[in-house]
Design a protein around this motif. Structure first.
Motif, PDB file in Angstrom:
ATOM      1  N   ILE A 298     -28.998  61.315 -24.351  1.00  0.00           N
ATOM      2  CA  ILE A 298     -27.815  61.903 -24.980  1.00  0.00           C
ATOM      3  C   ILE A 298     -26.568  61.299 -24.331  1.00  0.00           C
ATOM      4  N   ILE A 299     -25.765  60.654 -25.143  1.00  0.00           N
ATOM      5  CA  ILE A 299     -24.540  60.009 -24.662  1.00  0.00           C
ATOM      6  C   ILE A 299     -23.358  60.633 -25.383  1.00  0.00           C
ATOM      7  N   ASP A 331     -23.638  61.045 -19.772  1.00  0.00           N
ATOM      8  CA  ASP A 331     -25.052  60.891 -20.117  1.00  0.00           C
ATOM      9  C   ASP A 331     -25.855  62.028 -19.503  1.00  0.00           C
ATOM     10  N   ASN A 332     -27.121  62.094 -19.861  1.00  0.00           N
ATOM     11  CA  ASN A 332     -28.029  63.111 -19.308  1.00  0.00           C
ATOM     12  C   ASN A 332     -29.100  62.464 -18.436  1.00  0.00           C
ATOM     13  N   GLY A 333     -28.687  61.415 -17.713  1.00  0.00           N
ATOM     14  CA  GLY A 333     -29.634  60.629 -16.928  1.00  0.00           C
ATOM     15  C   GLY A 333     -29.956  61.216 -15.570  1.00  0.00           C
ATOM     16  N   VAL A 334     -30.421  60.322 -14.680  1.00  0.00           N
ATOM     17  CA  VAL A 334     -30.918  60.762 -13.371  1.00  0.00           C
ATOM     18  C   VAL A 334     -29.791  61.206 -12.437  1.00  0.00           C
ATOM     19  N   GLY A 335     -28.560  60.755 -12.729  1.00  0.00           N
ATOM     20  CA  GLY A 335     -27.437  61.142 -11.879  1.00  0.00           C
ATOM     21  C   GLY A 335     -27.519  60.539 -10.487  1.00  0.00           C
ATOM     22  N   ASN A 381     -18.300  61.674 -11.877  1.00  0.00           N
ATOM     23  CA  ASN A 381     -18.775  62.965 -11.410  1.00  0.00           C
ATOM     24  C   ASN A 381     -20.248  63.064 -11.798  1.00  0.00           C
ATOM     25  N   SER A 382     -21.082  63.506 -10.874  1.00  0.00           N
ATOM     26  CA  SER A 382     -22.517  63.503 -11.163  1.00  0.00           C
ATOM     27  C   SER A 382     -23.241  64.527 -10.304  1.00  0.00           C
ATOM     28  N   GLU A 383     -24.471  64.814 -10.721  1.00  0.00           N
ATOM     29  CA  GLU A 383     -25.367  65.658  -9.960  1.00  0.00           C
ATOM     30  C   GLU A 383     -26.771  65.132 -10.162  1.00  0.00           C
ATOM     31  N   LYS A 386     -29.022  65.664 -13.304  1.00  0.00           N
ATOM     32  CA  LYS A 386     -28.255  66.343 -14.360  1.00  0.00           C
ATOM     33  C   LYS A 386     -27.222  65.424 -15.018  1.00  0.00           C
ATOM     34  N   GLY A 387     -27.436  64.125 -14.919  1.00  0.00           N
ATOM     35  CA  GLY A 387     -26.563  63.196 -15.616  1.00  0.00           C
ATOM     36  C   GLY A 387     -25.290  62.842 -14.868  1.00  0.00           C
ATOM     37  N   SER A 388     -24.534  61.932 -15.468  1.00  0.00           N
ATOM     38  CA  SER A 388     -23.294  61.442 -14.867  1.00  0.00           C
ATOM     39  C   SER A 388     -22.204  61.357 -15.925  1.00  0.00           C
TER      40      SER A 388
END
Length: 405
Positions: A298-299, A331-335, A381-383, A386-388
């Protein structure tokens, strides 16, 4: 500052009556105490300065061994850092102005001198001299800094020349042998592929992938170095259109990946279209690449004016004005862990191993260069897990939109 101090005075006056009168005036001061050393000849005063110092000099211009402005100029050679107040019977405005131009702190007429006038003149002369000394010190420091900056500029120019030579080497001296190697490798495989066993094929795959990675690294280095040299041509650029074009290409690059893209319409930026395309391409490619482990990528691409009452602050602690338009790619990536955020835009720094995600570690450094070329800032900003979200600004766009709105 001087109220509690004993002020040392060097009085150069050949008229004993005037000298006595001036010393009596100084004794009447209620705000300062004065210690007076009196000399009637300029030569004696100069000799005294060779072994002693003082806070201020009271100087008559007409002495037995010196006359006029020469008196001031002669004593200045021994008292360059001591304030000099001229006390003379000559009420000559032209002479007074010239004396001040030559460095005298004040020009007083003997018959008009009072305790208050003389005391203030001494105090102001000392304070002005302190200020002049400080200004001189700061000027010298500034000059030294300018010289250091000039040296650094010359060093940077030399480095830039070396970088240009390096770019030429990368584009020709490295790329050509690499192309030759890959060409010969392909011919060798075509000739002997029927004789290949499993290990031979594995070795070929390793060499082929290494060649591709080296070629990609060379291309990224070339792009990184050319961003600074490329001229910018600003125009209204629809980032929404560019983002959708790039996402279509990424869907072909990752055919097995489900991609859901949410792109805000009519995101306009006043930018160089070619450069901002490269920046978006890197950001969106990273968004897909680092989200591949998700069932669906998801972008989101959008923009906003900071709606809060306080100014928005990026992860480097720099404030972004409420009137500043902020663009973002999420995005909903690895963060990643925000403690590593400072490494994001450093060339060759990677927050994930190349075994997890392919890449050269130059993409985000290139993006930052492009944003800086436009006078903007970029941060993230990232976690973990929970994406970046990557934010960036392009100041000209904000000014244009602010006028339109």
């Amino acid at each position: 500052m001087m109220n509690q101090q004993l002020v040392s005075i060097l009085l150069v006056e050949d008229n004993l009556g005037d000298a006595f009168f001036l010393q009596q005036i100084l004794k009447e001061s209620q705000i300062s105490k004065f210690q007076v050393s009196h000399f009637d000849y300029l030569a004696k005063a100069i000799s005294h300065l060779e072994n002693a110092t003082c806070d201020v000099i009271l100087l008559d211009l007409l002495l037995p061994d010196s006359q006029g402005l020469e008196t001031l100029l002669n004593i200045q050679q021994k008292a360059a850092n001591i304030p000099i107040v001229i006390l003379t019977g000559m009420n000559d405005e032209k002479l007074a102005m010239e004396a001040v131009r030559k460095g005298a702190q004040d020009y007083l007429i003997k018959g008009q001198v009072t305790t208050e006038i003389l005391t203030q003149s001494i105090r102001y002369g000392i304070e002005r001299k302190i200020i002049q000394k400080e200004l001189k010190k700061r000027t010298e420091q500034l000059e030294k800094t300018n010289q250091e900056l000039k040296k650094k500029t010359e060093e940077l120019e030399a480095v830039n020349k070396e970088l240009k030579a390096f770019s030429y080497t990368v584009s020709h001296d490295l790329r050509n042998p690499l192309s030759n190697f890959k060409g010969v490798l392909f011919l060798w495989v075509e000739k002997y592929k029927e004789q290949f066993d499993t290990q031979d094929r594995q070795w070929f795959d390793i060499m082929n992938r290494s060649c591709d990675r080296m070629n990609q690294l060379i291309q990224d280095l070339m792009l990184f170095s050319h961003v600074e040299k490329q001229k910018t041509y600003l125009s209204d650029v629809d980032l929404s259109v560019l983002a959708n074009q790039i996402i279509q290409q990424l869907e072909m690059k990752y055919p097995n990946q489900k991609v859901e893209a949410i792109v805000e319409s009519n995101i306009i930026a006043v930018a160089d279209e070619n450069l901002v395309y490269i920046a978006l391409e890197n950001l969106l490619n990273n968004a897909v690449k680092y989200s591949q482990k998700q069932e669906k990528v998801i972008i989101e691409v959008g923009s906003f004016f900071n709606p809060d009452s306080q100014e928005l602050e990026n992860n480097r602690g720099e404030e972004i004005s409420q009137k500043q338009l902020v663009y973002f790619v999420a995005d909903n990536g690895v963060g990643f862990d925000m403690k590593d955020a400072d490494k994001l835009f450093i060339p060759f720094e990677r927050l994930h191993s190349k075994n997890e995600f392919e890449g050269t570690g130059i993409g985000l450094a290139t993006v930052q260069r492009i944003i800086k070329r436009h006078g903007g800032k970029i941060w993230a900003n990232s976690e973990v897990g929970k994406g970046s979200t990557f934010y960036f600004t392009i100041p000209n766009s904000s000014q244009t939109l602010a006028i339109e709105n």
